[in-house]
Design a protein around this motif. Structure first.
Motif, PDB file in Angstrom:
ATOM      1  N   LYS A  98      27.005  84.283  55.248  1.00 26.85           N
ATOM      2  CA  LYS A  98      28.134  85.144  55.556  1.00 26.85           C
ATOM      3  C   LYS A  98      29.214  84.310  56.242  1.00 26.85           C
ATOM      4  O   LYS A  98      28.907  83.463  57.075  1.00 26.85           O
ATOM      5  CB  LYS A  98      27.709  86.288  56.459  1.00 26.85           C
ATOM      6  CG  LYS A  98      26.736  87.264  55.816  1.00 26.85           C
ATOM      7  CD  LYS A  98      27.402  87.982  54.646  1.00 26.85           C
ATOM      8  CE  LYS A  98      26.455  89.012  54.029  1.00 26.85           C
ATOM      9  NZ  LYS A  98      27.078  89.667  52.834  1.00 26.85           N
ATOM     10  N   PRO A  99      30.485  84.533  55.914  1.00 23.72           N
ATOM     11  CA  PRO A  99      31.554  83.730  56.511  1.00 23.72           C
ATOM     12  C   PRO A  99      31.606  83.853  58.033  1.00 23.72           C
ATOM     13  O   PRO A  99      32.003  82.907  58.719  1.00 23.72           O
ATOM     14  CB  PRO A  99      32.824  84.275  55.850  1.00 23.72           C
ATOM     15  CG  PRO A  99      32.442  85.608  55.288  1.00 23.72           C
ATOM     16  CD  PRO A  99      31.002  85.511  54.936  1.00 23.72           C
ATOM     17  N   GLU A 100      31.202  85.005  58.555  1.00 26.64           N
ATOM     18  CA  GLU A 100      31.211  85.189  60.008  1.00 26.64           C
ATOM     19  C   GLU A 100      30.299  84.185  60.710  1.00 26.64           C
ATOM     20  O   GLU A 100      30.613  83.704  61.801  1.00 26.64           O
ATOM     21  CB  GLU A 100      30.770  86.622  60.359  1.00 26.64           C
ATOM     22  CG  GLU A 100      31.750  87.708  59.966  1.00 26.64           C
ATOM     23  CD  GLU A 100      31.624  88.115  58.500  1.00 26.64           C
ATOM     24  OE1 GLU A 100      32.404  88.980  58.059  1.00 26.64           O
ATOM     25  OE2 GLU A 100      30.733  87.571  57.792  1.00 26.64           O
ATOM     26  N   ARG A 101      29.192  83.877  60.072  1.00 22.86           N
ATOM     27  CA  ARG A 101      28.242  82.919  60.659  1.00 22.86           C
ATOM     28  C   ARG A 101      28.871  81.530  60.781  1.00 22.86           C
ATOM     29  O   ARG A 101      28.735  80.863  61.811  1.00 22.86           O
ATOM     30  CB  ARG A 101      26.979  82.857  59.807  1.00 22.86           C
ATOM     31  CG  ARG A 101      25.961  81.824  60.274  1.00 22.86           C
ATOM     32  CD  ARG A 101      24.769  81.767  59.340  1.00 22.86           C
ATOM     33  NE  ARG A 101      23.821  80.724  59.732  1.00 22.86           N
ATOM     34  CZ  ARG A 101      22.737  80.407  59.028  1.00 22.86           C
ATOM     35  NH1 ARG A 101      22.463  81.069  57.916  1.00 22.86           N
ATOM     36  NH2 ARG A 101      21.931  79.452  59.448  1.00 22.86           N
ATOM     37  N   VAL A 102      29.563  81.118  59.732  1.00 30.51           N
ATOM     38  CA  VAL A 102      30.177  79.791  59.730  1.00 30.51           C
ATOM     39  C   VAL A 102      31.356  79.743  60.699  1.00 30.51           C
ATOM     40  O   VAL A 102      31.524  78.775  61.441  1.00 30.51           O
ATOM     41  CB  VAL A 102      30.630  79.408  58.314  1.00 30.51           C
ATOM     42  CG1 VAL A 102      31.259  78.020  58.309  1.00 30.51           C
ATOM     43  CG2 VAL A 102      29.440  79.455  57.357  1.00 30.51           C
ATOM     44  N   ALA A 103      32.170  80.794  60.708  1.00 29.54           N
ATOM     45  CA  ALA A 103      33.309  80.836  61.620  1.00 29.54           C
ATOM     46  C   ALA A 103      32.849  80.778  63.075  1.00 29.54           C
ATOM     47  O   ALA A 103      33.439  80.071  63.902  1.00 29.54           O
ATOM     48  CB  ALA A 103      34.126  82.102  61.374  1.00 29.54           C
ATOM     49  N   LYS A 104      31.792  81.497  63.385  1.00 26.98           N
ATOM     50  CA  LYS A 104      31.249  81.481  64.744  1.00 26.98           C
ATOM     51  C   LYS A 104      30.776  80.086  65.118  1.00 26.98           C
ATOM     52  O   LYS A 104      30.989  79.622  66.251  1.00 26.98           O
ATOM     53  CB  LYS A 104      30.086  82.474  64.851  1.00 26.98           C
ATOM     54  CG  LYS A 104      29.528  82.635  66.257  1.00 26.98           C
ATOM     55  CD  LYS A 104      28.429  83.687  66.290  1.00 26.98           C
ATOM     56  CE  LYS A 104      27.857  83.842  67.695  1.00 26.98           C
ATOM     57  NZ  LYS A 104      26.774  84.872  67.728  1.00 26.98           N
ATOM     58  N   ALA A 105      30.136  79.393  64.176  1.00 28.38           N
ATOM     59  CA  ALA A 105      29.659  78.032  64.434  1.00 28.38           C
ATOM     60  C   ALA A 105      30.826  77.074  64.646  1.00 28.38           C
ATOM     61  O   ALA A 105      30.751  76.156  65.471  1.00 28.38           O
ATOM     62  CB  ALA A 105      28.793  77.558  63.270  1.00 28.38           C
ATOM     63  N   MET A 106      31.925  77.296  63.921  1.00 27.44           N
ATOM     64  CA  MET A 106      33.098  76.444  64.077  1.00 27.44           C
ATOM     65  C   MET A 106      33.728  76.625  65.456  1.00 27.44           C
ATOM     66  O   MET A 106      34.106  75.645  66.116  1.00 27.44           O
ATOM     67  CB  MET A 106      34.119  76.754  62.976  1.00 27.44           C
ATOM     68  CG  MET A 106      33.685  76.270  61.615  1.00 27.44           C
ATOM     69  SD  MET A 106      34.765  76.820  60.268  1.00 27.44           S
ATOM     70  CE  MET A 106      36.294  76.004  60.697  1.00 27.44           C
ATOM     71  N   VAL A 107      33.830  77.863  65.899  1.00 20.66           N
ATOM     72  CA  VAL A 107      34.393  78.128  67.229  1.00 20.66           C
ATOM     73  C   VAL A 107      33.508  77.512  68.306  1.00 20.66           C
ATOM     74  O   VAL A 107      34.001  76.887  69.256  1.00 20.66           O
ATOM     75  CB  VAL A 107      34.550  79.651  67.457  1.00 20.66           C
ATOM     76  CG1 VAL A 107      34.960  79.936  68.900  1.00 20.66           C
ATOM     77  CG2 VAL A 107      35.588  80.218  66.497  1.00 20.66           C
TER      78      VAL A 107
END
Length: 258
Positions: free
Chosen positions: A208-217
Motif C-alpha cells: 500500500k502506498p501509505e506504508r511506503v510514504a510512512k517509511a519515507m517520512v
C-alpha cells in the motif's frame, strides 16, 4: 530531526507516494513545496495538506524548468532543508522491443531529473551546512528482472549516484538517503503495465502506498541512509549480493512476472 517549519520540496508530488509523503510531512509541521508538471493535479493534492504548502510547476527533464523552480523556492523561503527526489516513471518491455529513444527518455527523467534537482539545491545546503536529500530508487536498482532493462538501468544509476554523493557530502552535514521499494499499488502501473499482466501476477506482494510514504517520512526524521521495502525483498537482495549466480537461478521463475 524535527520537521516543524522545515522547508521540504517533494518532486513527483501529484499522485502516489509523492502526494502521500507530502501530506504526511505537512501533518508533522513541515512547510511543503509540492512539485510536478501538472498544477491541476497538485491543486487536488494541496487540499489534503494540514500546514503551509506551495505548488510548483516543475518538469525534471528540463534544465530551465528545474533552475527556475528552485530559484523561486529559494527566493521565497531563503533555504531548503530537505529535497525528496520522487519524480519518475517506468515502462516494462523487452530490450529488443523498446525504442532507444524510450531508454534515453526514461534515463533523462528518472536519473538526470534527480541530478538536476540535486545540483540545484546543493550550493544552498552546503552554505547552510545541513540538509537531507532523499532519492527514491527501487528494488529494481539492486535486482534486474525481465522486461525491466530500461527501468532497472535508471534505478541502478540513481543508487550509484546516491552512494557516491553521500561520500562527497559527508563532511558538509548533508544526509543522502535512498528509498528502495518493491511494487506499490499506485498509478505508476498505468504506464508501466497498462494491460495489468504484471499487477495481476504480483497483487499478493504489492504494498500500500501509505506504508511506503510512512517509511519515507520516518527515514527523513531519523536521517536513515537506506530503506528497503518490503523486508522479504530486502532479505532476497542480500542473498543476491552474496550468491548472485545461485540467486539468479532460484529467482528466475519467482521474479520474472512481467
Amino acid at each position: 530531526m524535527t520537521l516543524t517549519n522545515k522547508v521540504i520540496v517533494v518532486t513527483g508530488a501529484s499522485s502516489g507516494i509523492g502526494a502521500l509523503t507530502a501530506q504526511m510531512l505537512s501533518e508533522r509541521g513541515a512547510t511543503v513545496v509540492i512539485a510536478a508538471r501538472s498544477l491541476h493535479k497538485l491543486q487536488s493534492v494541496s487540499t489534503g495538506m494540514m500546514g503551509p504548502c506551495r505548488m510548483l510547476e516543475l518538469d525534471v527533464s528540463q534544465d530551465e524548468s528545474v533552475q527556475a523552480a528552485f530559484e523561486q523556492v529559494i527566493k521565497e523561503f531563503g533555504h531548503i532543508d530537505c529535497l525528496v527526489n520522487n519524480a519518475g516513471y517506468g515502462k516494462f518491455e523487452y530490450c529488443e522491443d523498446m525504442p532507444v529513444t524510450e531508454f534515453a527518455e526514461m534515463m533523462n527523467v528518472n536519473y538526470m531529473g534527480i541530478v538536476r534537482c540535486t545540483k540545484a539545491v546543493l550550493p544552498h545546503m552546503k552554505k547552510a551546512g545541513s540538509g537531507i536529500i532523499v532519492n527514491v530508487a527501487s528494488m529494481a536498482g539492486k535486482l534486474g528482472t525481465s522486461k525491466s532493462t530500461a527501468y532497472s538501468a535508471t534505478k541502478h544509476a540513481v543508487l550509484g549516484f546516491s552512494n557516491s554523493l553521500r561520500q562527497e557530502l559527508r563532511e558538509h552535514g548533508i544526509q543522502v538517503t535512498t528509498i528502495n521499494p518493491g511494487p506499490i499499488d499506485t498509478p505508476f502501473f498505468s504506464i508501466a503495465d497498462p494491460e495489468g499482466h504484471y499487477v495481476n501476477n504480483v497483487k499478493w506482494f504489492m504494498m500500500k502506498p501509505e506504508r511506503v510514504a510512512k517509511a519515507m517520512v520516518s527515514a527523513i526524521e531519523k536521517r536513515k541512509t537506506e530503506v528497503n521495502l518490503p523486508r522479504m525483498a530486502a532479505a532476497g537482495i542480500k542473498l543476491y549480493q552474496m550468491f548472485p549466480r545461485l540467486a539468479d537461478r532460484l529467482s528466475y521463475s519467482m521474479l520474472n512476472k512481467k
